[in-house]
Scaffold this motif. Structure first.
Motif, PDB file in Angstrom:
ATOM      1  N   ILE A  56       0.822  -1.212  -0.016  1.00  0.00           N
ATOM      2  CA  ILE A  56       0.012  -0.073  -0.069  1.00  0.00           C
ATOM      3  C   ILE A  56       1.046   1.426  -0.110  1.00  0.00           C
ATOM      4  O   ILE A  56       0.855   2.197  -0.887  1.00  0.00           O
ATOM      5  CB  ILE A  56      -0.793   0.040   1.201  1.00  0.00           C
ATOM      6  CG1 ILE A  56      -1.900  -1.129   1.058  1.00  0.00           C
ATOM      7  CG2 ILE A  56      -1.696   1.491   1.226  1.00  0.00           C
ATOM      8  CD1 ILE A  56      -2.916  -1.309   2.470  1.00  0.00           C
ATOM      9  N   LYS A  57       1.848   1.338   0.961  1.00  0.00           N
ATOM     10  CA  LYS A  57       2.539   2.372   0.926  1.00  0.00           C
ATOM     11  C   LYS A  57       3.371   2.720  -0.231  1.00  0.00           C
ATOM     12  O   LYS A  57       3.960   3.801  -0.443  1.00  0.00           O
ATOM     13  CB  LYS A  57       3.491   2.417   2.239  1.00  0.00           C
ATOM     14  CG  LYS A  57       2.666   2.659   3.614  1.00  0.00           C
ATOM     15  CD  LYS A  57       3.644   2.535   4.640  1.00  0.00           C
ATOM     16  CE  LYS A  57       2.876   2.905   6.071  1.00  0.00           C
ATOM     17  NZ  LYS A  57       3.783   2.991   7.118  1.00  0.00           N
ATOM     18  N   THR A  58       4.015   1.743  -1.028  1.00  0.00           N
ATOM     19  CA  THR A  58       4.852   1.835  -2.068  1.00  0.00           C
ATOM     20  C   THR A  58       3.923   2.352  -3.227  1.00  0.00           C
ATOM     21  O   THR A  58       4.499   3.139  -3.997  1.00  0.00           O
ATOM     22  CB  THR A  58       5.444   0.333  -2.649  1.00  0.00           C
ATOM     23  OG1 THR A  58       6.147  -0.439  -1.541  1.00  0.00           O
ATOM     24  CG2 THR A  58       6.165   0.196  -3.852  1.00  0.00           C
ATOM     25  N   VAL A  59       2.597   1.879  -3.382  1.00  0.00           N
ATOM     26  CA  VAL A  59       1.884   2.142  -4.480  1.00  0.00           C
ATOM     27  C   VAL A  59       1.281   3.743  -4.186  1.00  0.00           C
ATOM     28  O   VAL A  59       1.200   4.468  -5.172  1.00  0.00           O
ATOM     29  CB  VAL A  59       0.570   1.298  -4.843  1.00  0.00           C
ATOM     30  CG1 VAL A  59      -0.049   1.861  -5.915  1.00  0.00           C
ATOM     31  CG2 VAL A  59       1.134  -0.255  -5.157  1.00  0.00           C
ATOM     32  N   ASN A  60       0.782   3.912  -3.037  1.00  0.00           N
ATOM     33  CA  ASN A  60       0.018   5.163  -2.516  1.00  0.00           C
ATOM     34  C   ASN A  60       0.783   5.641  -1.313  1.00  0.00           C
ATOM     35  O   ASN A  60       0.269   5.299  -0.274  1.00  0.00           O
ATOM     36  CB  ASN A  60      -1.469   5.104  -2.655  1.00  0.00           C
ATOM     37  CG  ASN A  60      -1.817   6.296  -2.402  1.00  0.00           C
ATOM     38  OD1 ASN A  60      -1.214   7.457  -2.218  1.00  0.00           O
ATOM     39  ND2 ASN A  60      -3.297   6.334  -1.941  1.00  0.00           N
ATOM     40  N   LYS A  62       0.400   8.228   0.339  1.00  0.00           N
ATOM     41  CA  LYS A  62      -0.733   9.061   1.029  1.00  0.00           C
ATOM     42  C   LYS A  62      -1.965   8.685   0.788  1.00  0.00           C
ATOM     43  O   LYS A  62      -2.874   9.261   0.385  1.00  0.00           O
ATOM     44  CB  LYS A  62      -0.349  10.533   0.617  1.00  0.00           C
ATOM     45  CG  LYS A  62       0.956  11.113   0.865  1.00  0.00           C
ATOM     46  CD  LYS A  62       1.077  12.599   0.684  1.00  0.00           C
ATOM     47  CE  LYS A  62       2.370  13.255   0.864  1.00  0.00           C
ATOM     48  NZ  LYS A  62       2.447  14.674   0.598  1.00  0.00           N
ATOM     49  N   PRO A  63      -2.373   7.527   1.248  1.00  0.00           N
ATOM     50  CA  PRO A  63      -3.588   7.005   1.210  1.00  0.00           C
ATOM     51  C   PRO A  63      -4.584   7.772   2.001  1.00  0.00           C
ATOM     52  O   PRO A  63      -4.310   8.289   3.029  1.00  0.00           O
ATOM     53  CB  PRO A  63      -3.666   5.402   1.600  1.00  0.00           C
ATOM     54  CG  PRO A  63      -2.520   5.572   2.620  1.00  0.00           C
ATOM     55  CD  PRO A  63      -1.456   6.481   2.116  1.00  0.00           C
ATOM     56  N   LEU A  95      -8.243  -2.667  -2.323  1.00  0.00           N
ATOM     57  CA  LEU A  95      -7.519  -1.767  -3.114  1.00  0.00           C
ATOM     58  C   LEU A  95      -7.915  -1.545  -4.491  1.00  0.00           C
ATOM     59  O   LEU A  95      -7.670  -0.390  -4.983  1.00  0.00           O
ATOM     60  CB  LEU A  95      -6.004  -2.685  -3.083  1.00  0.00           C
ATOM     61  CG  LEU A  95      -5.180  -2.591  -1.714  1.00  0.00           C
ATOM     62  CD1 LEU A  95      -3.971  -3.368  -1.881  1.00  0.00           C
ATOM     63  CD2 LEU A  95      -5.081  -1.162  -1.152  1.00  0.00           C
ATOM     64  N   PHE A 100      -6.455   1.939  -4.450  1.00  0.00           N
ATOM     65  CA  PHE A 100      -5.442   1.934  -3.719  1.00  0.00           C
ATOM     66  C   PHE A 100      -5.712   2.893  -2.804  1.00  0.00           C
ATOM     67  O   PHE A 100      -4.717   3.846  -2.284  1.00  0.00           O
ATOM     68  CB  PHE A 100      -4.027   1.994  -4.168  1.00  0.00           C
ATOM     69  CG  PHE A 100      -3.525   0.647  -4.619  1.00  0.00           C
ATOM     70  CD1 PHE A 100      -2.308  -0.122  -3.599  1.00  0.00           C
ATOM     71  CD2 PHE A 100      -3.716   0.084  -5.726  1.00  0.00           C
ATOM     72  CE1 PHE A 100      -1.807  -1.186  -4.051  1.00  0.00           C
ATOM     73  CE2 PHE A 100      -3.300  -1.355  -6.032  1.00  0.00           C
ATOM     74  CZ  PHE A 100      -2.258  -1.845  -5.428  1.00  0.00           C
ATOM     75  N   ARG A 102      -7.164   6.000  -3.240  1.00  0.00           N
ATOM     76  CA  ARG A 102      -7.112   7.244  -3.677  1.00  0.00           C
ATOM     77  C   ARG A 102      -8.498   7.625  -4.006  1.00  0.00           C
ATOM     78  O   ARG A 102      -8.818   8.818  -4.216  1.00  0.00           O
ATOM     79  CB  ARG A 102      -6.527   7.087  -5.123  1.00  0.00           C
ATOM     80  CG  ARG A 102      -4.838   6.799  -5.099  1.00  0.00           C
ATOM     81  CD  ARG A 102      -4.308   7.099  -6.317  1.00  0.00           C
ATOM     82  NE  ARG A 102      -2.968   6.705  -6.448  1.00  0.00           N
ATOM     83  CZ  ARG A 102      -2.274   5.466  -6.634  1.00  0.00           C
ATOM     84  NH1 ARG A 102      -3.354   4.565  -7.102  1.00  0.00           N
ATOM     85  NH2 ARG A 102      -1.236   5.090  -6.727  1.00  0.00           N
ATOM     86  N   TYR A 109     -13.964   8.906   1.085  1.00  0.00           N
ATOM     87  CA  TYR A 109     -12.904   8.065   2.096  1.00  0.00           C
ATOM     88  C   TYR A 109     -13.344   8.007   3.468  1.00  0.00           C
ATOM     89  O   TYR A 109     -13.226   7.189   4.349  1.00  0.00           O
ATOM     90  CB  TYR A 109     -11.416   8.604   1.968  1.00  0.00           C
ATOM     91  CG  TYR A 109     -11.130   9.794   2.674  1.00  0.00           C
ATOM     92  CD1 TYR A 109     -10.691   9.744   4.143  1.00  0.00           C
ATOM     93  CD2 TYR A 109     -11.089  11.026   2.417  1.00  0.00           C
ATOM     94  CE1 TYR A 109     -10.105  11.029   4.939  1.00  0.00           C
ATOM     95  CE2 TYR A 109     -10.676  12.301   2.992  1.00  0.00           C
ATOM     96  CZ  TYR A 109     -10.437  11.933   4.358  1.00  0.00           C
ATOM     97  OH  TYR A 109     -10.171  13.123   5.153  1.00  0.00           O
TER      98      TYR A 109
END
Length: 242
Positions: A56-60, A62-63, A95, A100, A102, A109
């Motif tokens: 999660i942190k790699t792709v986004n 700042k989720p 996700l 992810f 966003r 959210y």
């Protein structure tokens, strides 16, 4: 009697060998399950919480969430375990549904709605939950009603749980993630998209500590199953000896 003793000895050797090879077979078993197009909704996690958080942190980085990434992952693993659902794959579905985390669609959210529950159109936001944990619980319960006739272990918070139960085409109709195609979502291939994200999660390197815990868990499960099978085979031999 000699035949019986020989059979029991052979069974003992089988048990010993299975214990020695359990860890080696662990990764092979995972690879088979990943490539298997019939991965079930019900079952144990294949990924670790660490892998989920790192993906999660790699792709986004700042989720958009009302809690930390670590807390959300913990909610998924804990809530899914209560119902016998694969929490790591359920999280992969979240996700996919949220991009992810966003968002950007009709769901905000702050609704803590991770799977589009009740969101049936561009201007229909769907269900709202007071916190992330309840939102995760609703998601897991929704998967449960699609995949099983088992009653949830917690009070029902999924607003569409009873609705799905009344639709024979949907109720307990999805045994695999691919079975959600045309049921949970009209888009195809929906299940493949979920499993693609799950494969990315499994590809995240695991720390030695996390790997050790996962291996021990799988090895213990394999040993338990093997012992059960051996016991049944011994009972069958004893029965034939009478």
């Amino acid at each position: 009697m000699k035949k019986l003793c020989l059979s029991i000895c052979l069974l003992g050797l089988t048990l010993f060998s299975s214990c020695d090879l359990a860890q080696a077979q662990d990764f092979k078993a995972k690879a088979v399950m990943i490539s298997n197009q019939n991965l079930t909704i019900l079952g144990e996690n294949l990924a670790t919480p660490e892998q989920a958080v790192r993906l999660i942190k790699t792709v986004n980085p700042k989720p958009l969430l009302t809690c930390s990434v670590e807390e959300l992952v913990e909610h998924y693993f804990q809530e899914a375990q209560k119902e016998g659902i694969r929490g790591d794959v359920a999280l992969s579905q979240a996700l996919l549904e949220t991009g992810f985390f966003r968002y950007g669609g009709s769901v905000d959210y702050r609704q803590n709605n991770f799977c589009g529950l009740g969101s049936t159109g561009k201007n229909v936001g769907g269900a709202r939950f007071t916190d992330a944990k309840l939102g995760v619980r609703a998601h897991i319960q929704h998967l449960l009603v699609y995949s099983s006739k088992k009653a949830p272990s917690e009070n029902v918070v999924d607003p569409r749980f009873e609705t799905v139960k009344k639709i024979p085409r949907l109720y307990a109709s999805a045994k695999t993630w691919h079975d959600l195609d045309g049921r949970w979502a009209m888009s195809r291939p929906y299940g493949s998209k979920i499993l693609d994200i799950h494969s990315r999660m499994l590809a995240i390197p695991v720390s030695p500590t996390q790997k050790s815990v996962a291996q021990k868990k799988v090895a213990a499960s394999k040993e338990k199953t093997e012992n059960k099978n051996i016991k049944a085979r011994i009972q069958a031999i004893l029965k034939n000896e009478k």
